[in-house]
Design a protein around this motif. Structure first.
Motif, mmCIF file in Angstrom:
data_model
loop_
_atom_site.group_PDB
_atom_site.id
_atom_site.type_symbol
_atom_site.label_atom_id
_atom_site.label_comp_id
_atom_site.label_asym_id
_atom_site.label_seq_id
_atom_site.Cartn_x
_atom_site.Cartn_y
_atom_site.Cartn_z
ATOM 1 N N ARG A 74 -0.305 6.988 -0.078
ATOM 2 C CA ARG A 74 0.204 8.365 0.057
ATOM 3 C C ARG A 74 0.484 9.008 -1.296
ATOM 4 O O ARG A 74 0.422 10.224 -1.427
ATOM 5 C CB ARG A 74 1.481 8.367 0.896
ATOM 6 N N GLU A 196 -1.703 7.935 11.008
ATOM 7 C CA GLU A 196 -0.927 8.620 12.057
ATOM 8 C C GLU A 196 0.153 7.700 12.607
ATOM 9 O O GLU A 196 1.278 8.119 12.851
ATOM 10 C CB GLU A 196 -1.848 9.065 13.202
ATOM 11 N N TYR A 198 1.772 5.293 11.163
ATOM 12 C CA TYR A 198 2.905 5.154 10.258
ATOM 13 C C TYR A 198 3.636 6.481 10.047
ATOM 14 O O TYR A 198 4.844 6.492 9.821
ATOM 15 C CB TYR A 198 2.453 4.563 8.919
ATOM 16 N N SER A 199 2.920 7.601 10.116
ATOM 17 C CA SER A 199 3.596 8.892 9.920
ATOM 18 C C SER A 199 4.505 9.204 11.113
ATOM 19 O O SER A 199 5.567 9.816 10.956
ATOM 20 C CB SER A 199 2.564 10.012 9.753
ATOM 21 N N ARG A 200 4.124 8.738 12.313
ATOM 22 C CA ARG A 200 4.963 8.981 13.493
ATOM 23 C C ARG A 200 6.144 8.029 13.523
ATOM 24 O O ARG A 200 7.154 8.311 14.165
ATOM 25 C CB ARG A 200 4.127 8.835 14.769
#
Length: 202
Positions: A74, A196, A198-200
């Protein structure tokens, strides 16, 4: 959670082909377990989790390590999913596997951990070492080390050498010429679903 050391074909049946984990093919095409043949429709979360598990088992990293790789990806400019794959592919154990020195990533990790592999003339026994363009990867000048690698080269895990690597079979020396491109990643995966996932969770 520690690294998985259980039956590999069970994982392959559940997640599909994992070229880095094992060379064996599952005889049954459906997932293991009592309800393997008649599974319900999977939720979006289950699909994202499955893609994440593919990465974990194929590259042999723990959950903690994978989270660290995602955070590192990231921070780099560009597609986070692609950078994540590149970070995992450029690990020393995976590079040794892709050069054909070992039939699977776990056996490549063992080669590295036991001190059979050198990077730029120095013994490196850390499997997670990040290879960089220009690195020379060679086999330690010992009969035991060369015999193991020569035996492995008779049956390499993957037939095609990626474009970012070159390998001299006579001298058992490989060179990293660049960073791997997406089309050379052998694992069939949708890396965006992993990001997605890990972002959620964050």
């Amino acid at each position: 959670m520690a690294r998985y050391t259980g039956p590999r074909l069970r994982v392959v049946r559940r997640l599909g082909d994992l070229p880095g984990l094992t060379r064996k093919n599952a005889r049954r095409s459906y997932p293991p377990g009592q309800h393997g043949q008649n599974r319900r429709k999977r939720s979006e979360y289950a699909i994202r989790l499955e893609e994440k598990q593919k990465l974990r088992y194929n590259y042999g990293v723990s959950e903690k390590q994978l989270v660290r790789y995602v955070k590192k990806a990231r921070r780099v400019t560009g597609s986070t999913g692609l950078v994540l794959l590149q970070l995992l592919e450029m690990r020393l154990d995976n590079t040794v596997f892709r050069l054909g020195m070992a039939p699977t990533i776990p056996s490549a990790r063992q080669l590295v951990n036991h001190g059979h592999i050198m990077v730029n003339g120095q013994v490196v026994d850390i499997a997670s070492y990040q290879c960089r363009p220009g690195d020379i990867i060679s086999v330690r000048n010992r009969d035991k080390s060369t015999n193991i690698v020569k035996t492995n080269l008779l049956n390499p895990g993957l037939a095609n050498l990626p474009s970012h690597l070159e390998f001299d079979k006579d001298n058992l020396t490989g060179k990293v010429n660049g960073v791997i491109e997406r089309e050379w990643v052998a694992l069939n995966i949708n890396e965006l679903l992993v990001i997605e996932y890990y972002s959620r969770k964050a």
